[in-house]
Design a protein around this motif. Sequence first.
Motif, PDB file in Angstrom:
ATOM      1  N   ALA A 133       0.831  -1.205   0.000  1.00  0.00           N
ATOM      2  CA  ALA A 133       0.000   0.000   0.000  1.00  0.00           C
ATOM      3  C   ALA A 133       0.864   1.254   0.000  1.00  0.00           C
ATOM      4  O   ALA A 133       0.587   2.221  -0.727  1.00  0.00           O
ATOM      5  CB  ALA A 133      -0.934  -0.011   1.208  1.00  0.00           C
ATOM      6  N   LEU A 134       1.921   1.260   0.797  1.00  0.00           N
ATOM      7  CA  LEU A 134       2.786   2.435   0.891  1.00  0.00           C
ATOM      8  C   LEU A 134       3.572   2.671  -0.389  1.00  0.00           C
ATOM      9  O   LEU A 134       3.648   3.792  -0.897  1.00  0.00           O
ATOM     10  CB  LEU A 134       3.744   2.274   2.073  1.00  0.00           C
ATOM     11  CG  LEU A 134       3.107   2.214   3.462  1.00  0.00           C
ATOM     12  CD1 LEU A 134       4.138   1.838   4.507  1.00  0.00           C
ATOM     13  CD2 LEU A 134       2.460   3.533   3.816  1.00  0.00           C
ATOM     14  N   SER A 135       4.166   1.614  -0.940  1.00  0.00           N
ATOM     15  CA  SER A 135       4.998   1.779  -2.130  1.00  0.00           C
ATOM     16  C   SER A 135       4.162   2.123  -3.355  1.00  0.00           C
ATOM     17  O   SER A 135       4.573   2.945  -4.179  1.00  0.00           O
ATOM     18  CB  SER A 135       5.810   0.507  -2.389  1.00  0.00           C
ATOM     19  OG  SER A 135       4.960  -0.601  -2.589  1.00  0.00           O
ATOM     20  N   LEU A 136       2.974   1.523  -3.492  1.00  0.00           N
ATOM     21  CA  LEU A 136       2.116   1.823  -4.636  1.00  0.00           C
ATOM     22  C   LEU A 136       1.594   3.252  -4.580  1.00  0.00           C
ATOM     23  O   LEU A 136       1.497   3.930  -5.611  1.00  0.00           O
ATOM     24  CB  LEU A 136       0.951   0.834  -4.689  1.00  0.00           C
ATOM     25  CG  LEU A 136       1.312  -0.605  -5.060  1.00  0.00           C
ATOM     26  CD1 LEU A 136       0.099  -1.517  -4.914  1.00  0.00           C
ATOM     27  CD2 LEU A 136       1.855  -0.687  -6.473  1.00  0.00           C
ATOM     28  N   ALA A 137       1.264   3.721  -3.378  1.00  0.00           N
ATOM     29  CA  ALA A 137       0.803   5.104  -3.246  1.00  0.00           C
ATOM     30  C   ALA A 137       1.909   6.071  -3.653  1.00  0.00           C
ATOM     31  O   ALA A 137       1.658   7.076  -4.337  1.00  0.00           O
ATOM     32  CB  ALA A 137       0.357   5.379  -1.809  1.00  0.00           C
ATOM     33  N   GLY A 138       3.136   5.777  -3.257  1.00  0.00           N
ATOM     34  CA  GLY A 138       4.258   6.624  -3.650  1.00  0.00           C
ATOM     35  C   GLY A 138       4.486   6.624  -5.148  1.00  0.00           C
ATOM     36  O   GLY A 138       4.773   7.666  -5.750  1.00  0.00           O
ATOM     37  N   ARG A 139       4.336   5.445  -5.760  1.00  0.00           N
ATOM     38  CA  ARG A 139       4.528   5.343  -7.217  1.00  0.00           C
ATOM     39  C   ARG A 139       3.478   6.163  -7.966  1.00  0.00           C
ATOM     40  O   ARG A 139       3.795   6.915  -8.902  1.00  0.00           O
ATOM     41  CB  ARG A 139       4.455   3.868  -7.621  1.00  0.00           C
ATOM     42  CG  ARG A 139       4.408   3.598  -9.125  1.00  0.00           C
ATOM     43  CD  ARG A 139       5.724   3.934  -9.806  1.00  0.00           C
ATOM     44  NE  ARG A 139       5.649   3.650 -11.231  1.00  0.00           N
ATOM     45  CZ  ARG A 139       5.977   2.478 -11.782  1.00  0.00           C
ATOM     46  NH1 ARG A 139       6.400   1.492 -11.002  1.00  0.00           N
ATOM     47  NH2 ARG A 139       5.913   2.299 -13.071  1.00  0.00           N
ATOM     48  N   VAL A 140       2.216   6.037  -7.563  1.00  0.00           N
ATOM     49  CA  VAL A 140       1.146   6.765  -8.244  1.00  0.00           C
ATOM     50  C   VAL A 140       1.269   8.265  -8.008  1.00  0.00           C
ATOM     51  O   VAL A 140       0.977   9.073  -8.898  1.00  0.00           O
ATOM     52  CB  VAL A 140      -0.234   6.238  -7.787  1.00  0.00           C
ATOM     53  CG1 VAL A 140      -1.364   7.085  -8.356  1.00  0.00           C
ATOM     54  CG2 VAL A 140      -0.408   4.789  -8.215  1.00  0.00           C
ATOM     55  N   ALA A 141       1.713   8.659  -6.816  1.00  0.00           N
ATOM     56  CA  ALA A 141       1.926  10.082  -6.549  1.00  0.00           C
ATOM     57  C   ALA A 141       2.978  10.654  -7.498  1.00  0.00           C
ATOM     58  O   ALA A 141       2.821  11.764  -8.024  1.00  0.00           O
ATOM     59  CB  ALA A 141       2.348  10.282  -5.095  1.00  0.00           C
ATOM     60  N   ASP A 142       4.042   9.904  -7.739  1.00  0.00           N
ATOM     61  CA  ASP A 142       5.064  10.356  -8.686  1.00  0.00           C
ATOM     62  C   ASP A 142       4.489  10.471 -10.096  1.00  0.00           C
ATOM     63  O   ASP A 142       4.777  11.431 -10.817  1.00  0.00           O
ATOM     64  CB  ASP A 142       6.246   9.387  -8.685  1.00  0.00           C
ATOM     65  CG  ASP A 142       7.032   9.431  -7.384  1.00  0.00           C
ATOM     66  OD1 ASP A 142       6.914  10.442  -6.661  1.00  0.00           O
ATOM     67  OD2 ASP A 142       7.743   8.453  -7.088  1.00  0.00           O
ATOM     68  N   GLU A 143       3.685   9.483 -10.500  1.00  0.00           N
ATOM     69  CA  GLU A 143       3.147   9.471 -11.859  1.00  0.00           C
ATOM     70  C   GLU A 143       2.114  10.570 -12.084  1.00  0.00           C
ATOM     71  O   GLU A 143       1.967  11.070 -13.200  1.00  0.00           O
ATOM     72  CB  GLU A 143       2.535   8.103 -12.171  1.00  0.00           C
ATOM     73  CG  GLU A 143       3.565   6.981 -12.255  1.00  0.00           C
ATOM     74  CD  GLU A 143       2.949   5.653 -12.663  1.00  0.00           C
ATOM     75  OE1 GLU A 143       1.705   5.602 -12.812  1.00  0.00           O
ATOM     76  OE2 GLU A 143       3.707   4.674 -12.832  1.00  0.00           O
ATOM     77  N   THR A 144       1.390  10.934 -11.050  1.00  0.00           N
ATOM     78  CA  THR A 144       0.379  11.984 -11.186  1.00  0.00           C
ATOM     79  C   THR A 144       0.951  13.369 -10.897  1.00  0.00           C
ATOM     80  O   THR A 144       0.226  14.364 -10.985  1.00  0.00           O
ATOM     81  CB  THR A 144      -0.800  11.718 -10.239  1.00  0.00           C
ATOM     82  OG1 THR A 144      -0.310  11.600  -8.889  1.00  0.00           O
ATOM     83  CG2 THR A 144      -1.533  10.443 -10.624  1.00  0.00           C
TER      84      THR A 144
END
Length: 685
Positions: A104-115
């Motif tokens: 959950a933590l790593s995916l949220a960070g990845r999507v934040a970077d992409e958006t």
Amino acid sequence: MSDFKPRFLKPSDTSSFLDRNDATLLESTDFVYNRHLSQSIQTQRQRLPIFNNRNHILYLLEKYQTLVLVGETGCGKSTQIPQYMIEAEWPAQIGICEPRRVAALSLAGRVADETGSLIQSDTVGYAVRFDACTNKPKIKYMTEGILIREMMSDPLLKDYSAIMLDEVHERTLYTDILMGLMKKILRRRRELRLIVASATMDARELQSYFNNNTTDDKKKDTSVIMSVHGRQFPVDTYFVKEPVPCYVQATVDTVLKINSSKESGDILAFLTGQEEVDRAVRLLREHANAIEAAGKKETFTVLPMYGSLPYHEQLNVFKRTLDGFRKVIIATNVAETSVTIPNIVHVIDCGFVKMKWFNTETHTDSLMIMPVSKASAKQRAGRAGRVRAGHCYRLYTEDDFIKLPDTTPPEMTRSNMTYVILQLKALGIDNILKFKFPNPPPVGNIKSALEILYALDAIDIDGELTKPLGFNMAEFALDPLYTKILLTSAEFECSEEVLTIISMLQVETIFAKPSTGNSAVKARVQKRHFEVEEGDLITYLNIYLAFVQSGYGNDFCHRNFINYKSMKRVVEIRARLGKMMSNYGVPLVSCEGDTEAVCKCLVTGLFPNAVYLHYSGVYKTVRGDIELHVHPDSVLYTIPQPQWVVFCEVMHTTKLFMRDLTVIKSEWLLELAPHFYHKTVVKDY
């Protein structure tokens, strides 16, 4: 054993594991695609296998209420589908449930970077145990337990327009609960959409489970299946010719053998738990330091990966290493799914996993190290084929692989149901037997859970939650046994001490275990400074108090062979639990050294785990008459064994070992758990 080098035999079939047949794609509809991201990020997103299926996914979500998506890990389903829905202007929040905190933590960070947004902003956020966002982001990553607790205040999930259950094939306890609850919610909210995503699962079975209109031929199906290929390269699989005597040492030897070869690429090795991971990391770092000191070219850096590791240290496995260094990651099955670590080429599979099994006779979970399933073994091997052709080294024979079970038993069928029933009761589900689980739990497990909850005073004789204790216990993100101890600690005037002890129990390993004989003796001597005759839990209390007095220093931990990472995590957990106790009106008071009050308070929750010293010299459970043994790591192992103790968990290796013991008095059981124990007189004739 240090000279042992496993020899690998290549099997005849080394084909790709995760090949799947494409599901028939329905007619697509064009949606507006907002190109507001930088060109580099757009290019990365477009390279993902799921990008070509974007419009198909959005079309199916418009037409069907449930989408069963078979997508291999690494195809982009967890990060891209929520973004596609936001770009298509879906209303309200989109929630993505992950079985593991790190995912959950790593995916949220990845999507934040992409958006192009900050994490925990209005666009992307996360919520995990002891760490949740306060706002309502459009895309919210969370663990499964968080969503269940949200259902207590919002039973129909009106804040969400779509829910995604990711990595369903792991079949955790919460996964099955959520599937049963979502089935009920979907009947009431026809506009809500559910995405059930996984890499390996029986898609037809899940489609049938979520199809709410199967009994009416005039209505169309409400669920549909779609398959998305991952970016999978061929993986060559190797087995050992002969069984290895110690898979931890064999893992270390295999890493060194790969590193000394000309094969490039990072290495990912799977072990069963934090203790084994730390041991392997320590051994490999000694070799890495020796190689670097000798000026050799085969340099590498070693990183651990497990669930209780602090978040900022978990992120290290995703970072690039220095030029000339190979990355070696030693992980538990947390890296098996959910998380894709870049540049992994070599995978080492020890062939075992640590799982819990519930014993209805002792009313306890036993932590057992068991062989993995074929599905898990294939998932592990698949980690090696993400960037290019990879290699998987299995530390077991090919004949042993054939004997493995096809799938891992769902956690629902082998777990303690106490917390499950407590939360379902809080959600208004009174008749647990009629609740439609994907795989119903054994009736004996349900009966045992109800009995314990009644003894904890969480439910009354009619099976209803008590007020306020039962409802408060349902809202705590802890085992009900520990929650009862926390909520009643003020009555014994020892809430400060109990808060510390329960926080210490939330991490897996407190003590560092050196591998060398001389250091191991020193570690044992240092541990003696904290040990007390009352048992392990009071010893934990002493360690924490000494850690605080030292100024939370790393030097203190290094000097006393204590795991500094674990102690930092304890401090975080204790602060959050303290706030929760204050919210429920539990004052934080100290017993000022009255250890008997602390031990008595612990019995209010741990009474099902009581054992007595049998005249034969072994401990036996009061109920079930099961033979148990003191774990060698316990402070009570080397002293005259007390007559009565309670334990926190059972570990099954060569024997059934009790861990985290506390000495008690037998009369406390009759006083504090009269619904669970009663005194009888047995006469021998």
